[in-house]
Scaffold this active site. Sequence first.
Site, PDB file in Angstrom:
ATOM      1  N   HIS A   1      10.832  -8.701  36.417  1.00 56.81           N
ATOM      2  CA  HIS A   1      10.656  -9.749  35.221  1.00 56.81           C
ATOM      3  C   HIS A   1      12.149  -9.840  34.760  1.00 56.81           C
ATOM      4  O   HIS A   1      12.663  -8.627  34.508  1.00 56.81           O
ATOM      5  CB  HIS A   1       9.948  -9.503  34.349  1.00 56.81           C
ATOM      6  CG  HIS A   1       9.855 -10.354  33.226  1.00 56.81           C
ATOM      7  ND1 HIS A   1       9.458 -11.512  33.128  1.00 56.81           N
ATOM      8  CD2 HIS A   1      10.708 -10.321  32.000  1.00 56.81           C
ATOM      9  CE1 HIS A   1       9.674 -12.144  31.805  1.00 56.81           C
ATOM     10  NE2 HIS A   1      10.500 -11.354  31.142  1.00 56.81           N
TER      11      HIS A   1
ATOM     12  N   ALA B   1      34.278 -28.552  73.250  1.00 58.01           N
ATOM     13  CA  ALA B   1      34.878 -28.905  71.835  1.00 58.01           C
ATOM     14  C   ALA B   1      35.310 -27.745  71.528  1.00 58.01           C
ATOM     15  O   ALA B   1      36.337 -27.253  71.749  1.00 58.01           O
ATOM     16  CB  ALA B   1      33.968 -29.693  71.029  1.00 58.01           C
TER      17      ALA B   1
ATOM     18  N   GLY C   1      31.365 -22.304  68.578  1.00 58.15           N
ATOM     19  CA  GLY C   1      30.689 -22.204  66.869  1.00 58.15           C
ATOM     20  C   GLY C   1      29.648 -23.431  67.070  1.00 58.15           C
ATOM     21  O   GLY C   1      28.795 -23.480  66.414  1.00 58.15           O
ATOM     22  N   GLY C   2      29.927 -24.295  67.872  1.00 59.23           N
ATOM     23  CA  GLY C   2      29.137 -25.694  68.047  1.00 59.23           C
ATOM     24  C   GLY C   2      28.708 -26.213  66.723  1.00 59.23           C
ATOM     25  O   GLY C   2      29.827 -26.362  65.861  1.00 59.23           O
ATOM     26  N   THR C   3      27.575 -26.912  66.674  1.00 57.65           N
ATOM     27  CA  THR C   3      27.503 -28.096  65.543  1.00 57.65           C
ATOM     28  C   THR C   3      27.349 -26.904  64.207  1.00 57.65           C
ATOM     29  O   THR C   3      28.028 -27.586  63.306  1.00 57.65           O
ATOM     30  CB  THR C   3      25.939 -28.316  65.753  1.00 57.65           C
ATOM     31  OG1 THR C   3      26.020 -29.278  66.795  1.00 57.65           O
ATOM     32  CG2 THR C   3      25.789 -29.451  64.596  1.00 57.65           C
ATOM     33  N   CYS C   4      26.651 -26.084  64.294  1.00 57.35           N
ATOM     34  CA  CYS C   4      26.422 -25.280  63.001  1.00 57.35           C
ATOM     35  C   CYS C   4      27.988 -24.950  62.339  1.00 57.35           C
ATOM     36  O   CYS C   4      28.124 -25.387  61.080  1.00 57.35           O
ATOM     37  CB  CYS C   4      25.772 -23.986  63.164  1.00 57.35           C
ATOM     38  SG  CYS C   4      25.828 -22.928  61.811  1.00 57.35           S
TER      39      CYS C   4
HETATM   40  C1  LIG Z   1      24.974 -32.002  59.071  1.00 59.00           C
HETATM   41  C2  LIG Z   1      23.875 -30.908  59.683  1.00 59.00           C
HETATM   42  C3  LIG Z   1      23.731 -29.594  58.871  1.00 59.00           C
HETATM   43  C4  LIG Z   1      23.088 -28.848  59.415  1.00 59.00           C
HETATM   44  N1  LIG Z   1      22.404 -27.689  58.417  1.00 59.00           N
HETATM   45  C5  LIG Z   1      21.973 -26.848  59.042  1.00 59.00           C
HETATM   46  C6  LIG Z   1      21.327 -25.606  58.043  1.00 59.00           C
HETATM   47  O1  LIG Z   1      21.616 -25.565  57.031  1.00 59.00           O
HETATM   48  N2  LIG Z   1      20.592 -24.817  58.662  1.00 59.00           N
HETATM   49  C7  LIG Z   1      20.231 -24.775  60.044  1.00 59.00           C
HETATM   50  O2  LIG Z   1      19.636 -23.864  60.508  1.00 59.00           O
HETATM   51  N3  LIG Z   1      20.503 -25.689  60.853  1.00 59.00           N
HETATM   52  C8  LIG Z   1      21.378 -26.635  60.245  1.00 59.00           C
HETATM   53  N4  LIG Z   1      21.801 -27.615  61.284  1.00 59.00           N
HETATM   54  C9  LIG Z   1      21.266 -27.689  62.538  1.00 59.00           C
HETATM   55  C10 LIG Z   1      22.197 -26.742  63.433  1.00 59.00           C
HETATM   56  O3  LIG Z   1      23.535 -26.996  63.099  1.00 59.00           O
HETATM   57  C11 LIG Z   1      21.805 -26.726  64.822  1.00 59.00           C
HETATM   58  O4  LIG Z   1      20.367 -26.489  65.015  1.00 59.00           O
HETATM   59  C12 LIG Z   1      22.539 -25.822  65.765  1.00 59.00           C
HETATM   60  O5  LIG Z   1      24.072 -25.831  65.542  1.00 59.00           O
HETATM   61  C13 LIG Z   1      22.156 -25.526  67.165  1.00 59.00           C
HETATM   62  O6  LIG Z   1      22.727 -24.727  68.041  1.00 59.00           O
HETATM   63  P1  LIG Z   1      22.680 -24.767  69.386  1.00 59.00           P
HETATM   64  O7  LIG Z   1      23.538 -23.625  70.008  1.00 59.00           O
HETATM   65  O8  LIG Z   1      21.340 -25.465  70.028  1.00 59.00           O
HETATM   66  O9  LIG Z   1      23.748 -26.077  69.790  1.00 59.00           O
HETATM   67  P2  LIG Z   1      25.358 -26.626  69.168  1.00 59.00           P
HETATM   68  O10 LIG Z   1      25.456 -25.746  68.027  1.00 59.00           O
HETATM   69  O11 LIG Z   1      25.064 -27.822  68.812  1.00 59.00           O
HETATM   70  O12 LIG Z   1      26.202 -26.034  70.247  1.00 59.00           O
HETATM   71  C14 LIG Z   1      26.286 -26.839  71.555  1.00 59.00           C
HETATM   72  C15 LIG Z   1      27.581 -26.603  72.171  1.00 59.00           C
HETATM   73  O13 LIG Z   1      27.703 -27.138  73.411  1.00 59.00           O
HETATM   74  C16 LIG Z   1      28.963 -27.962  73.512  1.00 59.00           C
HETATM   75  N5  LIG Z   1      28.764 -28.784  74.702  1.00 59.00           N
HETATM   76  C17 LIG Z   1      27.778 -29.759  74.699  1.00 59.00           C
HETATM   77  N6  LIG Z   1      27.949 -30.564  75.950  1.00 59.00           N
HETATM   78  C18 LIG Z   1      28.745 -29.792  76.898  1.00 59.00           C
HETATM   79  C19 LIG Z   1      29.108 -29.611  78.158  1.00 59.00           C
HETATM   80  N7  LIG Z   1      28.616 -30.499  79.168  1.00 59.00           N
HETATM   81  N8  LIG Z   1      30.067 -28.911  78.374  1.00 59.00           N
HETATM   82  C20 LIG Z   1      30.320 -28.000  77.700  1.00 59.00           C
HETATM   83  N9  LIG Z   1      30.131 -27.842  76.301  1.00 59.00           N
HETATM   84  C21 LIG Z   1      29.039 -28.649  75.768  1.00 59.00           C
HETATM   85  C22 LIG Z   1      28.974 -28.680  72.466  1.00 59.00           C
HETATM   86  O14 LIG Z   1      30.371 -29.151  72.043  1.00 59.00           O
HETATM   87  C23 LIG Z   1      28.537 -27.332  71.189  1.00 59.00           C
HETATM   88  O15 LIG Z   1      29.724 -26.869  70.914  1.00 59.00           O
HETATM   89  C24 LIG Z   1      22.607 -28.678  60.723  1.00 59.00           C
HETATM   90  C25 LIG Z   1      23.028 -29.732  61.662  1.00 59.00           C
HETATM   91  C26 LIG Z   1      23.743 -30.930  60.902  1.00 59.00           C
HETATM   92  C27 LIG Z   1      24.272 -31.956  62.070  1.00 59.00           C
END
Ligand SMILES: Cc1cc2nc3c(=O)[nH]c(=O)nc-3n(C[C@H](O)[C@H](O)[C@H](O)COP(=O)(O)OP(=O)(O)OC[C@H]3O[C@@H](n4cnc5c(N)ncnc54)[C@H](O)[C@@H]3O)c2cc1C
Length: 456
Positions: free
Chosen positions: A436, A34, A37-40
């Site tokens: 303070h 996608a 930068g992923g979900t964050c």
């Molecule tokens: C609404 C919301 C608010 C949040 N707020 C916070 C916050 O304030 N503070 C905080 O610390 N955390 C927060 N989080 C949680 C945080 O976003 C996640 O914990 C963090 O993004 C996880 O990172 P990650 O690297 O594990 O995975 P992700 O960031 O999810 O990255 C995984 C990536 O892998 C890709 N992918 C998946 N499958 C495949 C595949 N088969 N082939 C190729 N690419 C693939 C995806 O497209 C995605 O880009 C929030 C989450 C949500 C949903």
Amino acid sequence: MHYDVIILGGGQAGTPLASRLAAAGQRVLIIERAEFGGTCINVGCTPTKTMVASARAAHVARTAARLGVQVKDVTVDLAAVVKRKDAIVKEWRQGVEGSLRAAGDRVAIIKGHARLVGEREIEVNGERHRAETVILNVGASAAVPAIPGLAEVPFLDNQRLMELQELPRHLLIIGGGYIGCEFGQMFRRFGSEVTILDHNEHLLSREDPEISAALEGVFRKEGIDLALSAQVEGVRLAAGEVAVRTSLGKELRGSHLLVAVGRRPNTGELGCAAAGVELDRHGFIRVDEGYATSAAGVYAVGDVTGGPQFTHTSWDDHRLLFNRLMGQHPRPRSQRRVPYAVFTDPQVAGVGLSEREAQKEGRPYEVAVMQFGDTARAVEVDETAGVMKVLIDPQSEQLLGCRIVGAEAGELIHIFVSLMEAGASARAIVDAEFVHPTFAEGVQQLVMRLKRYAIS
Ligand SMILES: Cc1cc2nc3c(=O)[nH]c(=O)nc-3n(C[C@H](O)[C@H](O)[C@H](O)COP(=O)(O)OP(=O)(O)OC[C@H]3O[C@@H](n4cnc5c(N)ncnc54)[C@H](O)[C@@H]3O)c2cc1C
């Protein structure tokens, strides 16, 4: 093609790993299906916190009279809020992708859904690639619970909710965890009616009851309806509205429905079985203390391992795994302390043990509790809502845990994070001079409410 390292997923661990491994001389392939930068960056932390900021601006303007300031006719232009959010997300996403591209030939980038097809072998866009090391950073997505009728209703998840251009008249939210709470207050402050449903007795159900209760009080005061201890029995469309039937006996109706009941791992289409990568019963990838999966040379990091699902945890995973791959021996991942913050207003933040956890572990502790409003700063700026709680070990005086509901709790918690990391005694907070009037001074007062430090 053959690489030294293939990384699946460009999330919070995958992208820094790619850059650093390349800088260390490895030939790296990173695959993202996608957006980098992923979900964050794309649908999690960044967009929610930019929108929370807009919601707070509306709230502060609407309630300015408490500080003697009259503001008339506060209206929220949701399309403008979303446009600002999109611009920030785009800039950050491009920044991540740009830093990967800056590595030149050392980092190959492929956009597409990757799948494991054999021993350290993956397939993407119809092509196969192999590597000595494969790292899985594929993250998680919004879970969809098995609620009768849900599939027939156009419900929203975190991503779709943040794309709305018009304000929902009445937003129903299933799930009173941190995502449901942040969105609930945000949309209430934008001007929607909001109802949050949860089967637990309290919002943020893992917290000690007085922590949850402090937030519930604020939410009710702002006009958010809470339907707690409510099992959702079914969902249906009724005259253009969404109707949710619950165990409380009445049917709740709203114009929109957000489902925020947790996150499921993105392992459904990953081909883990083909590569011998074991999953747990919820579909998360099993890893040992050093992120190794059951398949030799295959590692997993971030949300997909089922650990605390936070950006800072995923980022820290990258740090520990990088050091391990470089031949060092970083500490086991389970020995980390994982702090967190919920970006409601007031914020909720914690690190270490809660009182309930300490009791469950049979751990001796001393506890002090203080209302956030007992601090000078809180009164001066009229941010008095909240409560603070600290636990220490009675023998060593070491800090065991802390919870803060209050203004800037997400910042304040780092006082405890740092001292706990250093193994310091709580006395360090008593002996230090705090400025303070600050919220941090309240943290010192909290610790001084422990009997042993009390000034009579
Ligand atoms: C609404 C919301 C608010 C949040 N707020 C916070 C916050 O304030 N503070 C905080 O610390 N955390 C927060 N989080 C949680 C945080 O976003 C996640 O914990 C963090 O993004 C996880 O990172 P990650 O690297 O594990 O995975 P992700 O960031 O999810 O990255 C995984 C990536 O892998 C890709 N992918 C998946 N499958 C495949 C595949 N088969 N082939 C190729 N690419 C693939 C995806 O497209 C995605 O880009 C929030 C989450 C949500 C949903």
